[in-house]
Design a protein around this motif. Structure first.
Motif, short mmCIF file in Angstrom:
data_model
loop_
_atom_site.label_atom_id
_atom_site.label_comp_id
_atom_site.label_asym_id
_atom_site.label_seq_id
_atom_site.Cartn_x
_atom_site.Cartn_y
_atom_site.Cartn_z
N UNK A 62 0.87 -1.18 0.00
CA UNK A 62 0.00 0.00 0.00
C UNK A 62 0.90 1.23 0.00
N UNK A 63 0.42 2.34 -0.55
CA UNK A 63 1.17 3.60 -0.56
C UNK A 63 0.22 4.71 -0.11
N UNK A 64 0.68 5.57 0.78
CA UNK A 64 -0.12 6.71 1.22
C UNK A 64 0.81 7.91 1.42
N UNK A 65 0.21 9.05 1.73
CA UNK A 65 0.99 10.26 1.98
C UNK A 65 0.57 10.89 3.30
N UNK A 66 1.42 11.74 3.82
CA UNK A 66 1.13 12.55 5.00
C UNK A 66 1.89 13.86 4.86
N UNK A 82 6.50 29.23 6.75
CA UNK A 82 6.53 27.90 7.36
C UNK A 82 5.58 27.01 6.56
N UNK A 83 6.08 26.39 5.50
CA UNK A 83 5.24 25.64 4.58
C UNK A 83 5.40 24.13 4.78
N UNK A 84 4.35 23.40 4.42
CA UNK A 84 4.30 21.94 4.53
C UNK A 84 5.20 21.25 3.51
N UNK A 85 5.53 20.00 3.80
CA UNK A 85 6.14 19.08 2.85
C UNK A 85 5.26 17.84 2.79
N UNK A 86 5.33 17.12 1.70
CA UNK A 86 4.49 15.96 1.46
C UNK A 86 5.37 14.70 1.44
N UNK A 87 5.07 13.74 2.31
CA UNK A 87 5.88 12.54 2.47
C UNK A 87 5.11 11.31 2.01
N UNK A 88 5.82 10.30 1.50
CA UNK A 88 5.21 9.03 1.11
C UNK A 88 5.55 7.96 2.13
N UNK A 89 4.59 7.06 2.36
CA UNK A 89 4.75 5.95 3.28
C UNK A 89 4.24 4.68 2.61
N UNK A 90 4.93 3.55 2.87
CA UNK A 90 4.54 2.25 2.32
C UNK A 90 4.15 1.32 3.47
N UNK A 91 3.24 0.38 3.18
CA UNK A 91 2.80 -0.59 4.18
C UNK A 91 2.43 -1.90 3.51
N UNK A 92 2.67 -2.99 4.21
CA UNK A 92 2.25 -4.30 3.73
C UNK A 92 0.85 -4.62 4.26
N UNK A 93 0.56 -4.19 5.51
CA UNK A 93 -0.70 -4.56 6.15
C UNK A 93 -1.71 -3.41 6.28
N UNK A 94 -1.32 -2.19 5.94
CA UNK A 94 -2.23 -1.05 6.05
C UNK A 94 -2.26 -0.40 7.42
N UNK A 95 -1.47 -0.89 8.38
CA UNK A 95 -1.45 -0.31 9.71
C UNK A 95 -0.07 0.23 10.08
#
Length: 169
Positions: A62-66, A82-95
């Motif tokens: 799975x791939x999501x962002x924060x 003071x601006x945001x950055x966008x990060x990617x996260x990967x998961x095998x189980x969704x948790x």
């Protein structure tokens, strides 16, 4: 259960985040009885997963962002912004989500007062992942400018991302 192919956490866990607590490994986000962990992310403040709520199903994960306020080389070159950055996260189980890369940071869109933030993910025909995101929606300080959406592409399931580019109006 893990996110389904439609991918919106709000549809799975409800609209409200009960709480976010910080651990040594990263934020723990609590949605009703479910707990999501974000591990290995860069140091920053203002972690925000809502507004980035898509979870995209790829063949191996799975791939999501924060969103996060990052400093140092990721910050907007103007210290007053003071601006945001966008990060990617990967998961095998969704948790359990592991940091995989920076989609776009404030330094990559220095003309934006809010930085990369609200976004969505899609898989392209060639298997690449497209992220389309907002950089200023008319509510940023001080000028409240409205800017075109931007995009970035990953060819390796979220580990690296192209330089963000402005989309045509």
């Amino acid at each position: 259960t893990a996110p389904n192919a439609t991918g919106r956490y709000s549809e799975i866990f409800g609209e409200s985040i009960d709480r976010i607590e910080m651990s040594l490994e990263g934020p723990m986000v609590h949605y009703e009885q479910h707990q999501l962990s974000y591990i290995g992310m860069p140091r920053g403040h203002g972690f925000r997963q809502r507004g980035s709520g898509d979870a995209l199903r790829l063949p191996a994960c799975w791939l999501t962002t924060a969103m996060l306020y990052l400093g140092d080389k990721h910050a907007n070159p103007d210290p007053s912004i003071n601006a945001m950055s966008l990060l990617a996260f990967r998961s095998v189980d969704g948790f359990a989500w592991n940091f995989s890369g920076v989609v776009a940071d404030a330094a990559s869109v220095p003309h934006a007062q809010e930085g990369p933030n609200e976004n969505t993910l899609a898989v392209l025909r060639n298997g690449s992942v497209l992220c389309v995101f907002r950089v200023d929606g008319g509510d940023g300080h001080p000028s409240h400018q409205m800017l075109p959406y931007h995009s970035s592409v990953s060819n390796d399931a979220g580990y690296t991302w192209s330089v963000p580019r402005s989309l045509p109006l």
